[in-house]
Design a protein around this motif. Structure first.
Motif, PDB file in Angstrom:
ATOM      1  N   LEU A  38      -4.325  -2.860  -0.969  1.00 46.68           N
ATOM      2  CA  LEU A  38      -3.807  -3.429  -1.957  1.00 46.68           C
ATOM      3  C   LEU A  38      -2.045  -3.949  -1.327  1.00 46.68           C
ATOM      4  N   MET A  39      -1.983  -2.997  -1.302  1.00 48.43           N
ATOM      5  CA  MET A  39      -0.232  -3.072  -0.241  1.00 48.43           C
ATOM      6  C   MET A  39      -0.792  -4.058   0.727  1.00 48.43           C
ATOM      7  N   GLU A  42      -0.599  -7.668  -1.049  1.00 45.38           N
ATOM      8  CA  GLU A  42       0.361  -7.723  -1.880  1.00 45.38           C
ATOM      9  C   GLU A  42       1.282  -8.305  -1.451  1.00 45.38           C
ATOM     10  N   THR A  43       2.321  -8.870  -2.222  1.00 45.23           N
ATOM     11  CA  THR A  43       4.229  -9.875  -1.341  1.00 45.23           C
ATOM     12  C   THR A  43       4.486  -9.457  -1.979  1.00 45.23           C
ATOM     13  N   ASP A  44       4.453  -9.082  -3.340  1.00 46.82           N
ATOM     14  CA  ASP A  44       5.841  -8.739  -4.798  1.00 46.82           C
ATOM     15  C   ASP A  44       6.035  -7.960  -4.651  1.00 46.82           C
ATOM     16  N   GLU A  46       8.397  -5.856  -6.296  1.00 44.40           N
ATOM     17  CA  GLU A  46       7.707  -4.870  -7.495  1.00 44.40           C
ATOM     18  C   GLU A  46       6.457  -3.486  -7.445  1.00 44.40           C
ATOM     19  N   MET A  47       5.140  -4.972  -7.234  1.00 44.24           N
ATOM     20  CA  MET A  47       3.611  -4.183  -7.004  1.00 44.24           C
ATOM     21  C   MET A  47       3.711  -3.532  -5.631  1.00 44.24           C
ATOM     22  N   ARG A  48       4.937  -3.842  -4.925  1.00 45.75           N
ATOM     23  CA  ARG A  48       4.458  -3.184  -3.453  1.00 45.75           C
ATOM     24  C   ARG A  48       4.681  -1.986  -3.696  1.00 45.75           C
ATOM     25  N   GLN A  49       6.299  -1.841  -4.259  1.00 43.19           N
ATOM     26  CA  GLN A  49       6.979  -0.511  -5.290  1.00 43.19           C
ATOM     27  C   GLN A  49       6.127   0.970  -6.008  1.00 43.19           C
ATOM     28  N   ARG A  50       5.490  -0.062  -6.792  1.00 46.66           N
ATOM     29  CA  ARG A  50       4.580   0.618  -7.448  1.00 46.66           C
ATOM     30  C   ARG A  50       3.485   1.447  -6.514  1.00 46.66           C
ATOM     31  N   CYS A  51       2.293   0.395  -5.516  1.00 47.81           N
ATOM     32  CA  CYS A  51       1.482   0.742  -4.510  1.00 47.81           C
ATOM     33  C   CYS A  51       2.114   1.559  -4.064  1.00 47.81           C
TER      34      CYS A  51
END
Length: 218
Positions: A38-39, A42-44, A46-51
């Protein structure tokens, strides 16, 4: 000379135990792999932080399981005859208490216990903790007295389920055909305690709390 049958049986048992450990590690390691995939896409931010948070959780879970398995099934503790009891406590907390679903009560005053009692304590705690399918209280106690090491593990919660085959393995009534990756650890506990001249007791099926007791010389 070692009998080929004994060697074959030992290899078969080791294979079953390894299958159990691999099964328990598959989920957190798989989550790590999924998180990394996923990382990569993923470019967003917030989503990268969640990952990253999920990856951290999976890494901690994997490490906790490995630390527990090293003590419960390996030869951890060096070449001495005793293991610091705080290592056993940390291992159990890593397996159960950190999730918040299980509260650990630690009733062990000795700073050191023999390697065999520590293995028995950890494996009984693992079986009892797994029986708390909806969480609850896991109490672990041990003491040395009059040449014996006595271990007590108690599990109580909204729903406590002990597989009948696990109960049979601990009680010594499991038929050979019932030995599997799921029952291997319980069978090992029984074999180790009996071979050391000790005994295991279990609470009766249907009791509101699950109780394991083990006593052995040392």
């Amino acid at each position: 000379m070692t009998s080929p049958d004994i060697v074959s049986e030992s290899i078969e048992f080791a294979s079953l135990l390894c299958s159990r450990l691999c099964h328990d590690l598959l989920s957190p390691v798989g989550a790590l792999n999924n998180g990394l995939e996923l990382m990569a896409d993923e470019t967003d931010p917030e989503m990268r932080q969640r990952c990253l948070e999920l990856l951290g959780d999976s890494a901690r879970t994997s490490a906790n399981k490995l630390k527990f398995f090293r003590l419960a099934f390996g030869s951890a503790g060096g070449f001495g005859d005793a293991v610091p009891t705080h290592e056993a406590r940390v291992a159990i907390e890593g397996m159960f208490a950190q999730s918040g679903r299980v509260k650990l009560g630690w009733l062990v005053e000795d700073d050191l216990l023999g390697k065999l009692p520590v293995k028995i304590l950890l494996n009984l705690a693992l079986i009892a903790g797994d029986a708390l399918v909806r969480g609850g209280q896991l109490d672990v106690g041990a003491e040395r007295r009059d040449g014996l090491t006595e271990i007590v593990v108690r599990a109580e919660g909204p729903k406590v389920v002990l597989d009948p085959e696990l109960r049979a393995a601990l009680a010594g009534t499991l038929p050979p055909a019932g030995l599997s990756s799921r029952t291997a650890a319980a069978w090992m506990v029984r074999a180790l305690v009996v071979s050391a001249g000790g005994e295991i007791v279990l609470s009766a099926p249907g009791d509101p709390a699950l109780l394991f007791g083990a006593a052995m010389p040392g």
